[in-house]
Write an enzyme that holds these catalytic residues in place. Structure first.
Site, PDB file in Angstrom:
ATOM      1  CE  LYS A   1      22.511  73.397  20.921  1.00 53.60           C
ATOM      2  NZ  LYS A   1      21.339  74.109  21.460  1.00 53.60           N
TER       3      LYS A   1
HETATM    4  C1  E4P Z   1      20.911  73.874  24.963  1.00 51.60           C
HETATM    5  O1  E4P Z   1      21.691  74.068  24.083  1.00 51.60           O
HETATM    6  C2  E4P Z   1      19.484  73.559  24.765  1.00 51.60           C
HETATM    7  O2  E4P Z   1      19.012  74.487  23.836  1.00 51.60           O
HETATM    8  C3  E4P Z   1      18.650  73.714  26.013  1.00 51.60           C
HETATM    9  O3  E4P Z   1      19.456  73.903  27.145  1.00 51.60           O
HETATM   10  C4  E4P Z   1      17.577  72.705  26.182  1.00 51.60           C
HETATM   11  O4  E4P Z   1      16.895  72.953  27.387  1.00 51.60           O
HETATM   12  P1  E4P Z   1      15.486  72.286  27.732  1.00 51.60           P
HETATM   13  O5  E4P Z   1      15.716  70.854  28.101  1.00 51.60           O
HETATM   14  O6  E4P Z   1      14.975  73.086  28.906  1.00 51.60           O
HETATM   15  O7  E4P Z   1      14.638  72.418  26.502  1.00 51.60           O
END
Ligand code: E4P
EC number: 2.2.1.2
Length: 217
Positions: free
Chosen positions: A83
């Protein structure tokens, strides 16, 4: 629509995986920090539980450092998706890592133009953040729809991985629009089973079970 679980909590992943509804896992530095565990160790354990893609996020900011971290993360298991953030350096890193045959999830996407660039550099997944846009009185779901339309116009193969999902309604809205994947915290996935009329209906049935002393086993 594929379901990914947005957590680094092993017990939650195991519980949902046993139900056969987990197509992958997403983590980020905040979720790893919350788990209190070493990133390489906990990611390896998650990869051993789940067959599908497990997103592990780089923590470097320059393309060269992201590439080095991505290569190390990819060695953890075959189902790692590296990622990277949607920055110019992140796009460079995505391009190199995908050309090397790694899955790459480009994260922190907040606009259609960002999603277009991620597709151009060959990202496996693009992660538009719905909840964080909604928090600013913008429309996260509209972004998912715009990206779907744009990718379909040109046949881009990058999968739309709807992220920052905060409610059960987000899940069904994503499915209606045609997101390829939605990643949600375990509590949101469980909430999808809830309906007040189901609870009320079951309460009525249970009263009659008691009244008529109905037994099956
Ligand atoms: C996705 O890959 C992220 O880790 C996640 O959905 C972020 O979510 P949040 O905005 O609730 O922290």
């Amino acid at each position: 629509m594929k379901f990914f679980v947005d957590t680094a909590e092993i017990n939650d992943i195991k519980e949902l995986n046993a139900l056969g509804i987990v197509d992958g896992v997403t983590t980020n530095p905040s979720l790893i920090a919350k788990s209190g565990r070493d990133i390489l160790e906990v990611t390896k354990e998650i990869c051993s539980i789940v067959d599908g893609p497990v997103s592990a996020e780089v923590v470097a900011l320059s393309a060269d450092d992201m590439i080095a971290e991505g290569r190390k993360l990819a060695k953890i298991a075959d189902n790692i998706a590296v990622k990277v953030p949607l920055t110019w350096d992140g796009l460079k890193a995505c391009n190199v890592l995908t050309n090397e045959g790694h899955m790459v999830n480009v994260t922190l996407c907040f606009s259609a133009n960002q999603a277009l660039l991620a597709a151009k550099v060959g990202a496996t997944f693009i992660s538009p953040f719905i909840g964080r846009l909604d928090d600013l009185n913008l429309d996260g779901m509209e972004l998912i729809a715009d990206i779907r339309n744009m990718y379909d116009n040109y046949g881009y193969e990058t999968q739309i991985l709807a992220a920052s999902i905060r409610s059960a309604n987000h899940m069904s809205d994503c499915a209606a629009i045609g997101a390829d994947v939605a990643t949600a915290p375990p509590a949101v996935i469980k909430k999808m089973a809830d309906h007040v009329l189901t609870e009320k209906g079951l309460e009525g049935f249970m009263k009659d079970v008691a009244k008529a002393n109905i037994k099956i086993v």
